[in-house]
Design a protein around this motif. Structure first.
Motif, PDB file in Angstrom:
ATOM      1  N   ILE A  19       0.839  -1.202   0.000  1.00 21.65           N
ATOM      2  CA  ILE A  19       0.000   0.000   0.000  1.00 21.65           C
ATOM      3  C   ILE A  19       0.874   1.252   0.000  1.00 21.65           C
ATOM      4  O   ILE A  19       2.006   1.216   0.483  1.00 21.65           O
ATOM      5  CB  ILE A  19      -1.018   0.016   1.172  1.00 21.65           C
ATOM      6  N   PRO A  20       0.360   2.371  -0.519  1.00 18.60           N
ATOM      7  CA  PRO A  20       1.177   3.580  -0.680  1.00 18.60           C
ATOM      8  C   PRO A  20       1.273   4.468   0.560  1.00 18.60           C
ATOM      9  O   PRO A  20       2.032   5.436   0.548  1.00 18.60           O
ATOM     10  CB  PRO A  20       0.460   4.332  -1.808  1.00 18.60           C
ATOM     11  N   GLU A  35      -5.145 -13.766   3.326  1.00 15.24           N
ATOM     12  CA  GLU A  35      -5.604 -14.531   2.171  1.00 15.24           C
ATOM     13  C   GLU A  35      -5.832 -13.496   1.078  1.00 15.24           C
ATOM     14  O   GLU A  35      -6.806 -12.743   1.162  1.00 15.24           O
ATOM     15  CB  GLU A  35      -6.942 -15.219   2.474  1.00 15.24           C
ATOM     16  N   PRO A  36      -4.962 -13.394   0.088  1.00 10.13           N
ATOM     17  CA  PRO A  36      -5.121 -12.348  -0.931  1.00 10.13           C
ATOM     18  C   PRO A  36      -6.535 -12.314  -1.510  1.00 10.13           C
ATOM     19  O   PRO A  36      -7.073 -13.334  -1.921  1.00 10.13           O
ATOM     20  CB  PRO A  36      -4.085 -12.727  -1.991  1.00 10.13           C
ATOM     21  N   GLY A  37      -7.125 -11.117  -1.461  1.00 10.42           N
ATOM     22  CA  GLY A  37      -8.461 -10.925  -2.002  1.00 10.42           C
ATOM     23  C   GLY A  37      -9.591 -11.465  -1.160  1.00 10.42           C
ATOM     24  O   GLY A  37     -10.752 -11.365  -1.546  1.00 10.42           O
ATOM     25  N   GLY A  76      -7.612  -3.750   4.783  1.00  7.87           N
ATOM     26  CA  GLY A  76      -8.322  -4.359   3.662  1.00  7.87           C
ATOM     27  C   GLY A  76      -7.596  -4.165   2.349  1.00  7.87           C
ATOM     28  O   GLY A  76      -7.561  -5.069   1.505  1.00  7.87           O
ATOM     29  N   ALA A  77      -6.980  -3.003   2.169  1.00  6.50           N
ATOM     30  CA  ALA A  77      -6.226  -2.727   0.942  1.00  6.50           C
ATOM     31  C   ALA A  77      -5.036  -3.677   0.807  1.00  6.50           C
ATOM     32  O   ALA A  77      -4.673  -4.064  -0.305  1.00  6.50           O
ATOM     33  CB  ALA A  77      -5.750  -1.276   0.914  1.00  6.50           C
ATOM     34  N   VAL A  78      -4.441  -4.078   1.922  1.00  6.61           N
ATOM     35  CA  VAL A  78      -3.346  -5.055   1.861  1.00  6.61           C
ATOM     36  C   VAL A  78      -3.850  -6.354   1.235  1.00  6.61           C
ATOM     37  O   VAL A  78      -3.197  -6.924   0.354  1.00  6.61           O
ATOM     38  CB  VAL A  78      -2.737  -5.307   3.264  1.00  6.61           C
ATOM     39  N   ALA A  79      -5.032  -6.806   1.646  1.00 10.81           N
ATOM     40  CA  ALA A  79      -5.590  -8.054   1.088  1.00 10.81           C
ATOM     41  C   ALA A  79      -5.949  -7.883  -0.383  1.00 10.81           C
ATOM     42  O   ALA A  79      -5.624  -8.741  -1.213  1.00 10.81           O
ATOM     43  CB  ALA A  79      -6.817  -8.493   1.881  1.00 10.81           C
ATOM     44  N   ILE A 144     -16.694   0.066   1.196  1.00  5.09           N
ATOM     45  CA  ILE A 144     -16.796  -0.075  -0.258  1.00  5.09           C
ATOM     46  C   ILE A 144     -15.530   0.517  -0.870  1.00  5.09           C
ATOM     47  O   ILE A 144     -15.101   1.599  -0.466  1.00  5.09           O
ATOM     48  CB  ILE A 144     -18.049   0.651  -0.780  1.00  5.09           C
ATOM     49  N   PHE A 145     -14.915  -0.217  -1.796  1.00  9.54           N
ATOM     50  CA  PHE A 145     -13.648   0.249  -2.366  1.00  9.54           C
ATOM     51  C   PHE A 145     -13.660   0.178  -3.879  1.00  9.54           C
ATOM     52  O   PHE A 145     -14.433  -0.565  -4.477  1.00  9.54           O
ATOM     53  CB  PHE A 145     -12.468  -0.550  -1.810  1.00  9.54           C
ATOM     54  N   MET A 146     -12.780   0.962  -4.451  1.00  8.90           N
ATOM     55  CA  MET A 146     -12.525   0.965  -5.893  1.00  8.90           C
ATOM     56  C   MET A 146     -11.022   0.823  -6.084  1.00  8.90           C
ATOM     57  O   MET A 146     -10.244   1.448  -5.373  1.00  8.90           O
ATOM     58  CB  MET A 146     -12.956   2.290  -6.539  1.00  8.90           C
TER      59      MET A 146
END
Length: 151
Positions: A19-20, A35-37, A76-79, A144-146
């Motif tokens: 993540i940035p 667990e990716p995603g 969540g962004a890490v996943a 909710i993410f994009m």
């Protein structure tokens, strides 16, 4: 499914590769399960030296709820960004639903961040997010993410 294969030991170095976010806005210190995603378990050690405590509130420091939600979103962004199709992209908030705050988060607390991705459709998705201090729920929300390309 072998749950042990998802146990990880990511510190700041590994998190920053995914993540940035950077100081003073990086709100995840370590990841122990990923667990990716699908799911992530991460931690934020809440120090009395956090920049936000000088104004929120000097006489009774409390971590702002919006930053607890942000810490959950970063976890969540890490996943999400660990998925092959989203590597080297960036995740943004699309919305927050059902946010509830159950207890104060104060200096000395360790915030456990648990995010389960419950829906992904194209570059958008939804995560069920919960933050704990010990075994007590501190906050929960539907995030909710994009996902977009980096500029």
């Amino acid at each position: 499914m072998d749950e042990d294969k998802f146990n990880v030991n990511f510190g700041l170095k590994e998190i920053k590769q995914i993540i940035p976010h950077r100081y003073p806005f990086l709100l995840v210190d370590k990841v122990t399960y990923m667990e990716p995603g699908k799911k992530v378990v991460a931690y934020k050690n809440v120090s009395g030296n956090e920049y936000f405590f000088s104004g929120h509130f000097p006489e009774e420091p409390v971590m702002p709820g919006v930053l607890i939600i942000e810490a959950l979103a970063q976890a969540g962004a890490v996943a999400i960004l660990s998925q092959r199709e989203f590597k080297n992209k960036i995740a943004f908030f699309g919305g927050i639903k059902k946010a509830r705050f159950r207890r104060k988060v104060i200096p000395g607390d360790t915030l456990k961040l648990v995010v389960e991705i419950i829906k992904i459709k194209g570059p958008a998705g939804v995560g069920k997010a919960e933050a704990y201090v010990g075994d007590k729920k501190a906050a929960e929300a539907e995030l909710i993410f994009m996902v977009e390309d980096k500029n």
